[in-house]
Design an enzyme around this catalytic site. Sequence first.
Site, PDB file in Angstrom:
ATOM      1  N   GLU A 168       0.819  -1.203   0.000  1.00 35.79           N
ATOM      2  CA  GLU A 168       0.000   0.000   0.000  1.00 35.79           C
ATOM      3  C   GLU A 168       0.861   1.264   0.000  1.00 35.79           C
ATOM      4  O   GLU A 168       0.508   2.270  -0.621  1.00 35.79           O
ATOM      5  CB  GLU A 168      -0.936   0.005   1.210  1.00 35.79           C
ATOM      6  CG  GLU A 168      -2.005  -1.072   1.188  1.00 35.79           C
ATOM      7  CD  GLU A 168      -1.489  -2.451   1.609  1.00 35.79           C
ATOM      8  OE1 GLU A 168      -2.237  -3.428   1.463  1.00 35.79           O
ATOM      9  OE2 GLU A 168      -0.339  -2.540   2.076  1.00 35.79           O
TER      10      GLU A 168
ATOM     11  N   GLU B 219      14.565  -1.762   0.552  1.00 40.51           N
ATOM     12  CA  GLU B 219      15.531  -1.799  -0.542  1.00 40.51           C
ATOM     13  C   GLU B 219      15.086  -2.689  -1.707  1.00 40.51           C
ATOM     14  O   GLU B 219      15.910  -3.077  -2.531  1.00 40.51           O
ATOM     15  CB  GLU B 219      16.891  -2.288  -0.036  1.00 40.51           C
ATOM     16  CG  GLU B 219      17.575  -1.342   0.928  1.00 40.51           C
ATOM     17  CD  GLU B 219      19.005  -1.752   1.231  1.00 40.51           C
ATOM     18  OE1 GLU B 219      19.915  -0.939   1.010  1.00 40.51           O
ATOM     19  OE2 GLU B 219      19.220  -2.897   1.677  1.00 40.51           O
TER      20      GLU B 219
END
Length: 441
Positions: A76, A331
């Site tokens: 989200e 990452e």
Amino acid sequence: MLCYICPLICIEAFCLATPFWYNAALAIVKPLYRWRIKKRAQNMAEYQQECLERFGPFEVVKNQHTIWFHCVSVGETNAAQPLIEHYLKAGHAVLVTNTTKTGQARSKSLFLKAPYQSLFQAVYLPADQKHLITDFYQKYQPKLLILVETELWPNLIDQSQQFKVPCILVNARLSEKSAKGYAKAPSLTLPMLQKLDYLLAQDRATQQRFVDLGIQQVKTEVVGSIKFDISAPVQFLQQAEQLQHDWHLSNRKIITIASTHAPEEEKLLMAFKPYLERYPDWVLIVVPRHPERFDDVFSTAQNLDLITHRRSLEQTIQTDTQVYLADSMGEMWLWYALSQACFVGGSLNEPGGGHNILEPMVLDVPTVIGPRYFNFQAIVDEFLQANAVKVGQTVDEVVALLVRCLEDQDFAQLLSQHAVEVLNRNKGSLQKHIAVIDRYL
């Protein structure tokens, strides 16, 4: 509907509770909730900080009258990224709340830095007890609440009306299975939906499901998915280019196994082991979905006698590395940027549901998933129709497809080309979202 506190309490609360019983149930499970937070915390300071954000007293308010985005987790947050970035660039103060640790880390990695640092704050969403939510509204005094995808909490939405804060559900998606769950609690679902000021749906099926559950159709609109408007952050592309040089990866073939759940890692590592032993230039980057499982995945790789190095220990991909455990947060773009193929997890496990396939496709990375992708049904189906993603029904099929991506350049390029075509024809949802949100500003 996601409840990070206790699924059973969530079901009971949404089916039966008045605000009194709902808050009573949350009070009863609060010790369990604290125990879960402590279990996944890496240290006592982290545990105490999360408890403060969940149960108060709350963080020092950096900015009042913000645009408040609530994003459950990583998916989200990634979906909301272009919206958040748009309003930060326009000079608006933005508050992001998350439910999960990974979502919180993702929010901070994206925006808690120059040039947005003074305008941006990210904290955990408080537990949905009325007094906590009320206190949160009083402290932050947001001017708009934007819920991302499908995150409906009774007190959160109720208090938006009490404080006269417009509440919009954006990029909304609702599977048939979830809709049936909501339909079992009409006495609570209907009031919640009626308190929403507007709903922007990804597709017509989602719009109709919400209308069937009780929201007025005039308060809904189909605008597509803003996930199609994402772009890779420049800093991760630059970092990937630097790692290619520093880690000597130009002659390595890299597959990223992303957002995995148990037992996906073990099954995939076992299936890939013969290839990793046969081809010393191949590397498998494994990115588990939940940080509390990092050590378990590392143990699994060690038990299979695979040479494994870890990001959390600041280890690099070395000449003998077979598995690189990306046990960091925020990452994912970096690992995709280093890859020649990827598998997006949560789709081989039970019950599954899948995760976002668009990020690797934005980076031209050929993408393979498992058969359980119902959380992204409409998106995946469109890519399947265009031959832009591959679905393996079993672990062996998934591995075979990933191997083919490395060994058959024409196959891999065609997948990427088709994916780009689908991405391009679905762009534009971002501007439609902005046009609606601006009406409430």
